[in-house]
Design a protein around this motif. Structure first.
Motif, PDB file in Angstrom:
ATOM      1  N   SER A 164      41.696  37.074  18.346  1.00  0.00           N
ATOM      2  CA  SER A 164      43.071  36.694  18.678  1.00  0.00           C
ATOM      3  C   SER A 164      44.016  37.890  18.601  1.00  0.00           C
ATOM      4  O   SER A 164      44.910  38.035  19.437  1.00  0.00           O
ATOM      5  N   ALA A 165      43.812  38.759  17.585  1.00  0.00           N
ATOM      6  CA  ALA A 165      44.673  39.947  17.476  1.00  0.00           C
ATOM      7  C   ALA A 165      44.467  40.863  18.668  1.00  0.00           C
ATOM      8  O   ALA A 165      45.429  41.414  19.221  1.00  0.00           O
ATOM      9  N   GLY A 166      43.196  41.023  19.087  1.00  0.00           N
ATOM     10  CA  GLY A 166      42.912  41.850  20.256  1.00  0.00           C
ATOM     11  C   GLY A 166      43.520  41.283  21.516  1.00  0.00           C
ATOM     12  O   GLY A 166      44.054  42.023  22.357  1.00  0.00           O
ATOM     13  N   ALA A 167      43.461  39.944  21.681  1.00  0.00           N
ATOM     14  CA  ALA A 167      44.028  39.302  22.872  1.00  0.00           C
ATOM     15  C   ALA A 167      45.544  39.497  22.926  1.00  0.00           C
ATOM     16  O   ALA A 167      46.107  39.778  23.991  1.00  0.00           O
ATOM     17  N   ASN A 168      46.206  39.335  21.789  1.00  0.00           N
ATOM     18  CA  ASN A 168      47.654  39.562  21.744  1.00  0.00           C
ATOM     19  C   ASN A 168      47.990  41.011  22.081  1.00  0.00           C
ATOM     20  O   ASN A 168      48.956  41.300  22.793  1.00  0.00           O
ATOM     21  N   LEU A 169      47.163  41.923  21.581  1.00  0.00           N
ATOM     22  CA  LEU A 169      47.396  43.339  21.836  1.00  0.00           C
ATOM     23  C   LEU A 169      47.188  43.672  23.310  1.00  0.00           C
ATOM     24  O   LEU A 169      47.921  44.479  23.889  1.00  0.00           O
ATOM     25  N   VAL A 170      46.208  43.032  23.937  1.00  0.00           N
ATOM     26  CA  VAL A 170      45.958  43.261  25.367  1.00  0.00           C
ATOM     27  C   VAL A 170      47.188  42.903  26.180  1.00  0.00           C
ATOM     28  O   VAL A 170      47.592  43.639  27.094  1.00  0.00           O
ATOM     29  N   ARG A 171      47.813  41.768  25.850  1.00  0.00           N
ATOM     30  CA  ARG A 171      49.016  41.355  26.589  1.00  0.00           C
ATOM     31  C   ARG A 171      50.131  42.381  26.445  1.00  0.00           C
ATOM     32  O   ARG A 171      50.841  42.668  27.406  1.00  0.00           O
ATOM     33  N   GLU A 172      50.291  42.912  25.249  1.00  0.00           N
ATOM     34  CA  GLU A 172      51.328  43.918  25.047  1.00  0.00           C
ATOM     35  C   GLU A 172      51.001  45.232  25.751  1.00  0.00           C
ATOM     36  O   GLU A 172      51.882  45.875  26.334  1.00  0.00           O
ATOM     37  N   LEU A 173      49.737  45.619  25.708  1.00  0.00           N
ATOM     38  CA  LEU A 173      49.340  46.877  26.336  1.00  0.00           C
ATOM     39  C   LEU A 173      49.531  46.828  27.843  1.00  0.00           C
ATOM     40  O   LEU A 173      49.825  47.853  28.474  1.00  0.00           O
ATOM     41  N   LYS A 174      49.355  45.657  28.440  1.00  0.00           N
ATOM     42  CA  LYS A 174      49.503  45.541  29.889  1.00  0.00           C
ATOM     43  C   LYS A 174      50.931  45.786  30.330  1.00  0.00           C
ATOM     44  O   LYS A 174      51.184  46.102  31.497  1.00  0.00           O
ATOM     45  N   ARG A 175      51.872  45.641  29.413  1.00  0.00           N
ATOM     46  CA  ARG A 175      53.273  45.863  29.756  1.00  0.00           C
ATOM     47  C   ARG A 175      53.792  47.156  29.158  1.00  0.00           C
ATOM     48  O   ARG A 175      54.986  47.404  29.133  1.00  0.00           O
ATOM     49  N   SER A 176      52.892  47.971  28.648  1.00  0.00           N
ATOM     50  CA  SER A 176      53.290  49.216  28.006  1.00  0.00           C
ATOM     51  C   SER A 176      53.202  50.373  28.989  1.00  0.00           C
ATOM     52  O   SER A 176      52.222  50.502  29.726  1.00  0.00           O
ATOM     53  N   GLY A 177      54.212  51.196  28.997  1.00  0.00           N
ATOM     54  CA  GLY A 177      54.162  52.391  29.823  1.00  0.00           C
ATOM     55  C   GLY A 177      53.444  53.537  29.143  1.00  0.00           C
ATOM     56  O   GLY A 177      53.088  54.522  29.780  1.00  0.00           O
ATOM     57  N   GLU A 178      53.196  53.392  27.826  1.00  0.00           N
ATOM     58  CA  GLU A 178      52.561  54.468  27.070  1.00  0.00           C
ATOM     59  C   GLU A 178      51.043  54.423  27.168  1.00  0.00           C
ATOM     60  O   GLU A 178      50.384  55.454  27.103  1.00  0.00           O
ATOM     61  N   TRP A 179      50.479  53.215  27.335  1.00  0.00           N
ATOM     62  CA  TRP A 179      49.029  53.055  27.278  1.00  0.00           C
ATOM     63  C   TRP A 179      48.489  52.447  28.562  1.00  0.00           C
ATOM     64  O   TRP A 179      49.163  51.658  29.226  1.00  0.00           O
ATOM     65  N   ARG A 180      47.248  52.793  28.884  1.00  0.00           N
ATOM     66  CA  ARG A 180      46.518  52.149  29.984  1.00  0.00           C
ATOM     67  C   ARG A 180      45.203  51.618  29.422  1.00  0.00           C
ATOM     68  O   ARG A 180      44.307  52.382  29.075  1.00  0.00           O
ATOM     69  N   LEU A 181      45.127  50.304  29.297  1.00  0.00           N
ATOM     70  CA  LEU A 181      43.964  49.677  28.671  1.00  0.00           C
ATOM     71  C   LEU A 181      42.754  49.775  29.591  1.00  0.00           C
ATOM     72  O   LEU A 181      42.767  49.287  30.717  1.00  0.00           O
ATOM     73  N   VAL A 182      41.678  50.389  29.076  1.00  0.00           N
ATOM     74  CA  VAL A 182      40.452  50.558  29.856  1.00  0.00           C
ATOM     75  C   VAL A 182      39.488  49.403  29.617  1.00  0.00           C
ATOM     76  O   VAL A 182      38.813  48.939  30.531  1.00  0.00           O
ATOM     77  N   GLY A 183      39.415  48.903  28.395  1.00  0.00           N
ATOM     78  CA  GLY A 183      38.510  47.808  28.079  1.00  0.00           C
ATOM     79  C   GLY A 183      38.495  47.536  26.588  1.00  0.00           C
ATOM     80  O   GLY A 183      39.174  48.204  25.803  1.00  0.00           O
ATOM     81  N   LEU A 184      37.688  46.539  26.200  1.00  0.00           N
ATOM     82  CA  LEU A 184      37.577  46.154  24.809  1.00  0.00           C
ATOM     83  C   LEU A 184      36.149  46.360  24.328  1.00  0.00           C
ATOM     84  O   LEU A 184      35.208  46.390  25.125  1.00  0.00           O
ATOM     85  N   LEU A 185      35.996  46.461  23.022  1.00  0.00           N
ATOM     86  CA  LEU A 185      34.686  46.571  22.388  1.00  0.00           C
ATOM     87  C   LEU A 185      34.609  45.544  21.266  1.00  0.00           C
ATOM     88  O   LEU A 185      35.582  45.357  20.520  1.00  0.00           O
ATOM     89  N   ASP A 186      33.462  44.879  21.167  1.00  0.00           N
ATOM     90  CA  ASP A 186      33.295  43.882  20.111  1.00  0.00           C
ATOM     91  C   ASP A 186      31.808  43.711  19.833  1.00  0.00           C
ATOM     92  O   ASP A 186      30.989  43.754  20.763  1.00  0.00           O
ATOM     93  N   ASP A 187      31.467  43.517  18.563  1.00  0.00           N
ATOM     94  CA  ASP A 187      30.062  43.358  18.192  1.00  0.00           C
ATOM     95  C   ASP A 187      29.518  41.984  18.515  1.00  0.00           C
ATOM     96  O   ASP A 187      28.305  41.773  18.474  1.00  0.00           O
ATOM     97  N   ASP A 188      30.387  41.026  18.804  1.00  0.00           N
ATOM     98  CA  ASP A 188      29.942  39.670  19.135  1.00  0.00           C
ATOM     99  C   ASP A 188      29.301  39.671  20.519  1.00  0.00           C
ATOM    100  O   ASP A 188      29.975  39.877  21.534  1.00  0.00           O
ATOM    101  N   ALA A 189      27.988  39.412  20.570  1.00  0.00           N
ATOM    102  CA  ALA A 189      27.263  39.453  21.845  1.00  0.00           C
ATOM    103  C   ALA A 189      27.783  38.412  22.827  1.00  0.00           C
ATOM    104  O   ALA A 189      27.701  38.607  24.046  1.00  0.00           O
ATOM    105  N   VAL A 190      28.313  37.302  22.331  1.00  0.00           N
ATOM    106  CA  VAL A 190      28.833  36.237  23.210  1.00  0.00           C
ATOM    107  C   VAL A 190      30.037  36.738  23.998  1.00  0.00           C
ATOM    108  O   VAL A 190      30.242  36.356  25.160  1.00  0.00           O
ATOM    109  N   LYS A 191      30.843  37.608  23.397  1.00  0.00           N
ATOM    110  CA  LYS A 191      32.065  38.092  24.053  1.00  0.00           C
ATOM    111  C   LYS A 191      31.799  39.240  25.019  1.00  0.00           C
ATOM    112  O   LYS A 191      32.607  39.492  25.908  1.00  0.00           O
TER     113      LYS A 191
END
Length: 624
Positions: free
Chosen positions: A154-181
């Motif tokens: 959930s924290a990562g999802a909230n951060l993704v939404r903020e990063l998409k509207r950020s001029g400072e960052w360009r989100l390339v992708g996420l990393l997670d150890d959960d194989a389902v995700k």
């Protein structure tokens, strides 16, 4: 003016939705007849449209569709739209059944019309938000720094939404150890793989920044992720714990660069504040060695419990001046008494105790730099650490101090150096004094290892060497040490002091030992350098230094305490005549040589052994 504008925008949105109701109602007829609508059905539908508009308008207002802003439209807004359209459709069906227009409204219109309406209303809001965000941020997003987010919760999802509207960052992708995700998407961003893939993916995609978004994970997980980031050569930032984020606070405003504490992965300390408060609140407290790293932090922690008076004692004028200025500024309501003096000065210590009558004394004054005390200064180490402890302890007994807490060290266990042996001897002195039944002073000993950032410790030295361009010097490739933070150690000292009944040696949970060579290399990467830019050089063990420290002697056992990070050691017995034999040696009117000091220390501390000479290795450069 803003209220007027907002009202007109709300009316405009309401008018748009009513137009959407009209369009979806008529379009449903077109769908029903697969083209031109017969005149009689068109007239009937237009007559029915009047109360259809009234029904939907009531639902739209009733469900508060115009309290939000389209530019921030989200899932809760879609849920409200769905409820309003659903209830409005039900009202239309009931109205149709009651009014029975001729010809009747086709049943397919009842179904298709609300579906079309929901698509138009929801889609228009989503399209408006996308267009607005592209207008505001779209031209900047492509220019932002590429970044990975570690953690697809959930924290990562909230951060993704903020990063998409950020001029400072360009989100390339996420990393997670959960194989389902892995392989799935969050807000259009794909989970590219596990955290172990960080080094490969960062090199492949030219990503130099990572934001760690697992605020609820354990310290061990944080330590592993932080270490992987450092060793992958990326600049890592992390979110704070969930509990430290305000509800209305954006995550991006709270990210911070990872530091050495993240690499060590220490669990947060929780102490029994009420129990410690009973010991310190409205009492006179004295701290010796108050200008040092542990002593000064003890003062800060103690003042948080509102003592009646804090007597700070140190031999260093400058250290005491700085501490006094800080404490007076931060705690103006508590009386701080700065006293400059030597703990070996029996007359001065006695006068201070007589004047202020402390309830508890924390004895942190000590010479503790191992190589410096090993050669040329061995006698000073013994006199300061043993005789100083004895004189402060005797003054505490004479003036009815309730508790005397000796700050000891893991180097007192099976010591291989003068500093460790002198601290063990100080522990033994306190043990003998505790057994004397004629006084009420309780003697407690708290033993722990290295603290991050303390004066003379390895971390500030490494930081200085890195700032100077290297090399970073480590004594031996296999040398290990226990580490904890200064606030953590100080809090546990206070907790232990409130639990003791007298005579205990409390041992702090230091976690797992850390290889100093790994720590040096991680610190180099943490500061943004590679192993080629700043090298690690092994210089050989210094006088009195051993490869690893212990918290317990071999023949000691421990017992649990109510606090999970504190244990009690049952040390070997100390002879009652120790002090009588020891004092003449400490009070002799000559300065014995270092060799004599080491020889005599073995008389009092039987476990004291010199380090094996074969452990030295000189001027070896660490490989990458």
């Amino acid at each position: 003016m803003k209220k007027f504008k907002a009202r007109w925008l709300s009316l405009g949105a309401f008018a748009f939705d009513l137009c959407a109701v009209t369009a979806s109602w008529l379009l449903a007829y077109v769908v029903r007849f697969n083209g031109p609508v017969p005149d009689e059905y068109l007239r009937s539908g237009l007559h029915a449209l009047v109360w259809v508009l009234i029904a939907y308008a009531s639902m739209f207002r009733g469900y508060g569709l115009y309290r939000g802003m389209w530019v921030f439209a989200s899932l809760p807004d879609l849920v409200r739209i769905a409820k309003a359209v659903g209830v409005g459709a039900l009202a239309v069906v009931i109205g149709t059944a009651l009014l029975q227009p001729q010809p009747i409204v086709p049943r397919s219109v009842w179904i298709v019309s609300p579906m079309l309406l929901f698509l138009v209303m929801g889609g228009s809001r989503a399209l408006y938000r996308s267009a607005k965000e592209f207008y505001l941020y779209g031209g900047l997003v492509g220019q932002g720094k590429p970044v990975f987010v570690v953690g697809a919760g959930s924290a990562g999802a909230n951060l993704v939404r903020e990063l998409k509207r950020s001029g400072e960052w360009r989100l390339v992708g996420l990393l997670d150890d959960d194989a389902v995700k892995q392989g799935r998407e969050i807000n259009g961003c794909r989970v590219l793989g596990s955290i172990n893939d960080l080094q490969r993916l960062s090199a492949q995609m030219k990503v130099e920044h990572v934001i760690i978004a697992v605020p609820s994970a354990s310290p061990e997980v944080h330590r592993r992720i932080a270490t992987l980031c450092v060793r992958a050569g990326v600049k890592a930032l992390t979110l704070p714990a969930i509990t430290s984020l305000a509800e209305d606070q954006k995550a991006l405003t709270r990210i911070r660069v990872i530091d050495l504490e993240d690499l060590l992965g220490r669990d947060p300390v929780h102490i029994d504040g009420a129990h410690v408060g009973e010991l310190l609140a409205n009492r006179v407290v004295m701290v010796t060695g108050a200008g040092g790293s542990i002593g000064s932090e003890l003062c800060r922690q103690i003042l948080a419990f509102a003592p009646a008076q804090l007597v700070v004692f140190d031999v260093s004028e400058f250290a005491l001046y700085r501490l006094n200025e800080e404490l007076r500024a931060r705690f103006p309501d508590v009386a701080v008494v700065p006293t400059i003096g030597d703990v070996k000065d029996a007359l001065l210590v006695d006068k201070i105790m007589q004047s202020h009558r402390p309830h508890i004394v924390f004895h942190a004054a000590a010479y503790k730099h191992v190589p410096l005390m090993e050669e040329l200064n061995a006698w000073q180490a013994v006199r300061n650490n043993v005789l100083g402890t004895y004189r402060v302890a005797q003054a505490a007994i004479r003036h009815g101090v309730s508790r005397f807490v000796l700050i000891s060290t893991d180097k007192a266990v099976n010591p291989t150096n003068v500093m460790g042996a002198s601290k063990r001897l100080a522990e033994m002195v306190c043990s003998v004094l505790q057994r004397e039944a004629r006084h009420r002073t309780r003697f407690e000993i708290v033993r722990f290892g290295n603290v991050l950032g303390s004066a003379g410790s390895v971390i500030p030295k490494f930081q200085e060497q890195i700032a100077n361009g290297g090399p970073v010097t480590v004594t031996h490739p296999e040398i290990t040490r226990f580490f904890m933070t200064i606030p953590e150690a100080s809090q546990l000292v206070l907790q232990a002091s409130s639990m003791g009944e007298g005579g205990e040696i409390f041992i702090l949970d230091m976690g797992q030992p850390v290889r100093i060579a790994d720590l040096a290399q991680d610190l180099i990467r943490l500061y943004g350098f590679s192993g080629d830019q700043i090298r690690v050089v092994f210089t050989g063990l210094r006088p009195g230094e051993k490869l690893y420290e212990e918290l317990l002697a071999d023949d000691e056992t421990t017992t649990r305490t109510p606090h999970p990070k504190l244990r009690i050691a049952r040390a070997r017995a100390v002879p009652d005549e120790l002090i009588d034999q020891l004092l003449p040696w400490l009070m002799q009117h000559r300065v014995p040589s270092d060799d004599e000091v080491r020889r005599d220390l073995r008389r009092w501390v039987s476990e004291y052994q010199a380090p094996a000479p074969g452990l030295r290795s000189v001027n070896v450069v660490a490989g990458r």
